[in-house]
Design a protein around this motif. Structure first.
Motif, PDB file in Angstrom:
ATOM      1  N   LYS A   1       0.827  -1.209   0.000  1.00 32.54           N
ATOM      2  CA  LYS A   1       0.000   0.000   0.000  1.00 32.54           C
ATOM      3  C   LYS A   1       0.862   1.259   0.000  1.00 32.54           C
ATOM      4  CE  LYS A   1      -3.662   2.265   2.682  1.00 32.54           C
ATOM      5  NZ  LYS A   1      -4.526   2.163   3.896  1.00 32.54           N
ATOM      6  N   GLN A   2       1.905   1.277   0.841  1.00 32.84           N
ATOM      7  CA  GLN A   2       2.783   2.440   0.914  1.00 32.84           C
ATOM      8  C   GLN A   2       3.571   2.611  -0.377  1.00 32.84           C
ATOM      9  OE1 GLN A   2       2.572   4.667   3.365  1.00 32.84           O
ATOM     10  NE2 GLN A   2       0.957   3.319   4.173  1.00 32.84           N
TER      11      GLN A   2
ATOM     12  N   LYS B   1       1.384   4.232  -2.977  1.00 33.71           N
ATOM     13  CA  LYS B   1       1.242   5.670  -2.747  1.00 33.71           C
ATOM     14  C   LYS B   1       2.416   6.434  -3.335  1.00 33.71           C
ATOM     15  CE  LYS B   1      -1.578   5.560   1.478  1.00 33.71           C
ATOM     16  NZ  LYS B   1      -1.622   5.896   2.934  1.00 33.71           N
TER      17      LYS B   1
ATOM     18  N   ARG C   1       2.389   9.107  -6.581  1.00 29.39           N
ATOM     19  CA  ARG C   1       2.956  10.464  -6.546  1.00 29.39           C
ATOM     20  C   ARG C   1       3.959  10.658  -7.683  1.00 29.39           C
ATOM     21  NH1 ARG C   1       3.118   9.561  -0.852  1.00 29.39           N
ATOM     22  NH2 ARG C   1       5.338   9.062  -0.975  1.00 29.39           N
TER      23      ARG C   1
ATOM     24  N   SER D   1      -3.926   8.826  -9.430  1.00 32.30           N
ATOM     25  CA  SER D   1      -4.619   8.637  -8.164  1.00 32.30           C
ATOM     26  C   SER D   1      -5.300   7.280  -8.040  1.00 32.30           C
ATOM     27  CB  SER D   1      -5.669   9.742  -7.971  1.00 32.30           C
ATOM     28  OG  SER D   1      -6.599   9.733  -9.049  1.00 32.30           O
TER      29      SER D   1
END
Length: 222
Positions: free
Chosen positions: A195-196, A199, A203, A208
């Motif tokens: 998940k991290q 993200k 970026r 998104s």
């Protein structure tokens, strides 16, 4: 001491990702070479899994003749190959690093990592057979790493260059429709680590959503 490297070569060949490659080496290399400490260091390895291995401090590998030899020549070396007897202690006085040997991991013509081994005071120094074994091992590691780090054919966008090899590995699995949990299982990392990572990837790519990320990496115009 087990002298055959063929089982290790097979494990390297069967590794599906860099984490499995690391485990294949660190689980057995210490026994093969009869060393107290060892470490496999790969640049741009963003895996969040801590492998339980005994590692060699960077201070004993950076800025010394052994490290310079490996960096400059892309060839394995031990301290007695390039130094006079007793000179190694001027660079590293640790008793558990009385004898050291390091080999290069090369990918796309550049040094991307090293495999480092150390024996304690009182143990025999590394010899020509050890050096030959390390050279063969590094060849297999370099070839496998090059294969693993090859850019996935799924993606053809210039945006691919913004992601690390580990992130591309995750993106490839996302494109296959795997969930975060399934990706974590395949890469031996936690679901939260996936998940991290996503993200960070969002970026970097200015997106998104997962589908948007895959489309951008495949250079698909909506």
């Amino acid at each position: 001491m087990v002298r055959s490297l063929h089982s290790l070569f097979d494990a390297i060949a069967n590794a599906r990702n860099e984490q499995e490659l690391r485990l294949a080496v660190t689980n057995t290399v210490g026994e093969h070479f009869g060393v107290e400490r060892w470490g496999l260091y790969l640049s741009d390895d963003l895996s969040t899994v801590d492998v339980d291995v005994q590692t060699i401090p960077e201070v004993c590998l950076e800025g010394n003749p052994v490290g310079r030899y490996v960096t400059e020549r892309h060839a394995p070396a031990h301290e007695q190959l390039i130094l006079a007897p007793g000179d190694w202690q001027h660079f590293c006085s640790r008793q558990d690093h009385a004898h050291v040997m390091s080999g290069p991991i090369v990918c796309d013509g550049r040094l991307v990592g090293t495999l480092n081994l150390a024996r304690a005071d009182g143990s025999p120094a590394f010899d020509a057979n050890d050096l030959a074994d390390l050279s063969a091992l590094c060849l297999h590691l370099s070839a496998k790493l090059a294969t693993l780090r090859a850019k996935p054919k799924t993606f053809n966008s210039p945006s691919v260059s913004r992601l690390t090899p580990r992130e591309l590995e995750i993106a490839e699995l996302v494109a296959q429709g795997l969930t975060n949990g399934e990706i974590g299982e395949k890469l031996f990392i936690t679901q939260n680590s996936v998940k991290q990572a996503l993200k960070r990837m969002f970026r970097k790519l200015g997106v998104s959503a997962r589908a948007e990320m895959v489309a951008k990496l495949q250079d698909i115009v909506a």
